[in-house]
Scaffold this active site. Structure first.
Site, short mmCIF file in Angstrom:
data_model
loop_
_atom_site.label_atom_id
_atom_site.label_comp_id
_atom_site.label_asym_id
_atom_site.label_seq_id
_atom_site.Cartn_x
_atom_site.Cartn_y
_atom_site.Cartn_z
N ASP A 48 26.04 18.47 -76.89
CA ASP A 48 27.47 18.58 -76.56
C ASP A 48 27.58 19.36 -75.25
O ASP A 48 26.69 20.16 -74.91
CB ASP A 48 28.23 19.32 -77.67
CG ASP A 48 29.72 18.96 -77.72
OD1 ASP A 48 30.12 18.22 -78.63
OD2 ASP A 48 30.47 19.41 -76.82
N ASP B 205 26.34 17.64 -70.40
CA ASP B 205 27.58 16.98 -69.99
C ASP B 205 27.21 15.53 -69.68
O ASP B 205 26.39 15.27 -68.79
CB ASP B 205 28.12 17.69 -68.74
CG ASP B 205 29.36 17.02 -68.16
OD1 ASP B 205 29.69 15.88 -68.56
OD2 ASP B 205 29.99 17.64 -67.28
N VAL B 206 27.80 14.58 -70.41
CA VAL B 206 27.38 13.18 -70.26
C VAL B 206 27.72 12.59 -68.89
O VAL B 206 27.23 11.53 -68.55
CB VAL B 206 27.96 12.27 -71.37
CG1 VAL B 206 27.43 12.69 -72.73
CG2 VAL B 206 29.49 12.24 -71.34
N TYR C 226 41.77 5.48 -71.37
CA TYR C 226 41.01 5.55 -72.63
C TYR C 226 40.71 4.14 -73.13
O TYR C 226 39.56 3.78 -73.39
CB TYR C 226 41.83 6.33 -73.67
CG TYR C 226 41.10 6.51 -74.99
CD1 TYR C 226 40.24 7.58 -75.19
CD2 TYR C 226 41.27 5.61 -76.03
CE1 TYR C 226 39.57 7.75 -76.38
CE2 TYR C 226 40.60 5.75 -77.23
CZ TYR C 226 39.75 6.83 -77.40
OH TYR C 226 39.07 6.99 -78.59
N THR D 229 40.85 13.67 -85.93
CA THR D 229 40.01 14.71 -85.34
C THR D 229 40.83 15.48 -84.30
O THR D 229 41.99 15.16 -84.05
CB THR D 229 38.80 14.08 -84.61
OG1 THR D 229 39.34 13.27 -83.55
CG2 THR D 229 37.96 13.22 -85.54
N1 LIG Z 1 39.36 10.21 -83.30
C1 LIG Z 1 39.66 8.93 -83.19
O1 LIG Z 1 40.71 8.45 -83.68
C2 LIG Z 1 38.72 8.00 -82.50
C3 LIG Z 1 38.90 6.62 -82.68
C4 LIG Z 1 38.06 5.73 -82.03
C5 LIG Z 1 37.03 6.21 -81.23
N2 LIG Z 1 36.89 7.55 -81.08
C6 LIG Z 1 35.81 8.00 -80.21
O2 LIG Z 1 34.90 8.78 -80.94
C7 LIG Z 1 34.26 9.72 -80.07
C8 LIG Z 1 34.39 11.11 -80.66
O3 LIG Z 1 35.78 11.43 -80.73
P1 LIG Z 1 36.34 12.59 -81.66
O4 LIG Z 1 37.60 12.09 -82.24
O5 LIG Z 1 35.26 13.10 -82.54
O6 LIG Z 1 36.69 13.67 -80.54
P2 LIG Z 1 36.65 15.28 -80.58
O7 LIG Z 1 37.53 15.70 -79.47
O8 LIG Z 1 36.89 15.77 -81.95
O9 LIG Z 1 35.11 15.61 -80.21
C9 LIG Z 1 34.58 15.21 -78.97
C10 LIG Z 1 33.34 16.04 -78.65
O10 LIG Z 1 32.85 15.55 -77.39
C11 LIG Z 1 32.52 16.68 -76.59
N3 LIG Z 1 32.63 16.32 -75.17
C12 LIG Z 1 33.75 16.15 -74.42
N4 LIG Z 1 33.42 15.87 -73.15
C13 LIG Z 1 32.07 15.87 -73.08
C14 LIG Z 1 31.14 15.65 -72.04
N5 LIG Z 1 31.54 15.40 -70.78
N6 LIG Z 1 29.81 15.70 -72.34
C15 LIG Z 1 29.40 15.96 -73.59
N7 LIG Z 1 30.23 16.21 -74.62
C16 LIG Z 1 31.55 16.15 -74.37
C17 LIG Z 1 33.51 17.76 -76.99
O11 LIG Z 1 33.05 19.06 -76.64
C18 LIG Z 1 33.63 17.53 -78.49
O12 LIG Z 1 32.68 18.28 -79.21
C19 LIG Z 1 34.94 9.55 -78.71
O13 LIG Z 1 34.18 8.69 -77.90
C20 LIG Z 1 36.26 8.91 -79.07
O14 LIG Z 1 36.81 8.19 -78.02
C21 LIG Z 1 37.69 8.45 -81.69
#
Ligand SMILES: NC(=O)c1ccc[n+]([C@@H]2O[C@H](COP(=O)([O-])OP(=O)(O)OC[C@H]3O[C@@H](n4cnc5c(N)ncnc54)[C@H](O)[C@@H]3O)[C@@H](O)[C@H]2O)c1
Length: 258
Positions: free
Chosen positions: A40, A62-63, A154, A189
């Protein structure tokens, strides 16, 4: 004695695994027998998750930074000896109409959600191939499948991730690397918690109105464990002939016009 768990002893890297879906995914892969790297940008969050999993390590990355992604792969292979499974999960949200969006806003989201996935596939796939093959599971979104007002970068990045998944699947198939996508609907989340008030304001909804909208469209919010189960399927040999495919998990959101 043989270990009968589906991905016993394979090595998995999950980005953005300090919270939300990523944390559920590393826990599920570990429960299925994998040795996991919790990565992360927020190292304290990654350590907090890794500390709850036997043998897991936390790596800050950082990705959007190619050198950090290269270092993540190198540290994984140094520590565990190989890499078999990668989940480019890190992503960011944000709610804004196109007319009010700066180019910098657009780039901030697409840099993490698309470029970050490219960089992660770019540097994990050769390592997975070198280990004899394995699986990459991308986290697209149901927003990839239709116009998604207020979240243009997004949704566009998630549509691009789905297409990138298909291209990567074809390019890496003969190297033993399968690449598949999951397309979740809305999961409660931090990403959604942060967006909820902005959605409600922009859509003219009362507080709580976004939850009602989601209940009407999806039945309920999905759970991180439900997404993790789909990722575990694609990560394991249970999906051995799947590559370039997408699995929708959205409570029927995209299946209905009304
Ligand atoms: N929550 C939803 O409804 C949902 C639905 C579809 C897809 N997604 C996707 O699932 C994935 C996770 O989402 P989530 O809901 O768990 O989000 P979240 O915000 O709960 O967690 C995201 C994590 O990514 C980390 N992060 C952010 N930028 C970063 C970077 N540049 N490098 C490395 N780490 C980084 C953050 O620190 C955090 O720990 C994302 O790709 C999101 O788009 C989420």
């Amino acid at each position: 004695m043989t270990n009968s768990t589906p991905i016993a002893d394979r090595v998995a890297v999950v980005t953005g695994a300090g919270a939300g879906l990523g944390a559920a995914i590393v826990r599920r892969l570990a429960a299925d027998g994998a040795r996991v790297v919790v990565s992360d940008i927020d190292i304290d969050a990654a350590r907090g998750v890794a500390d709850t999993i036997d043998g897991a390590i936390a790596v800050e990355a950082d990705v959007t930074d190619e050198n950090q992604i290269k270092a993540l792969v190198e540290q994984t292979v140094d520590h565990f000896g190989a890499l078999h499974i990668a989940v480019p999960n890190a992503g960011v949200g944000g709610v804004q109409p196109i007319a009010e969006m700066s180019y910098a806003d657009w780039r901030r989201t697409t840099a993490v959600n698309l470029d970050g996935v490219f960089l992660t596939i770019r540097h994990t796939a050769p390592a997975i191939a070198a280990a004899g093959g394995g699986s990459i599971v991308t986290i697209s979104s149901i927003t990839a499948t239709a116009g998604s007002p207020l979240i243009a970068p997004y949704a566009a990045s998630k549509a691009a991730v789905r297409n990138l998944t298909e291209t990567a699947a074809t390019e890496f198939r003969d190297h033993g690397v399968r690449v598949n996508a999951v397309l979740p609907g809305f999961i409660d989340t931090e990403l959604v918690t942060a967006a909820r008030p902005d959605f409600e304001a922009a859509l003219g909804l009362e507080p709580g109105g976004f939850d009602e909208l989601m209940a009407a469209k999806q039945g309920r919010y999905g759970t991180p464990d439900e997404v993790a189960a789909a990722v575990a399927f694609f990560a394991s040999d249970e999906s051995s002939w799947c590559t370039g495919s997408s699995l929708v998990l959205d409570g029927g959101l995209a299946a209905s016009l009304f």
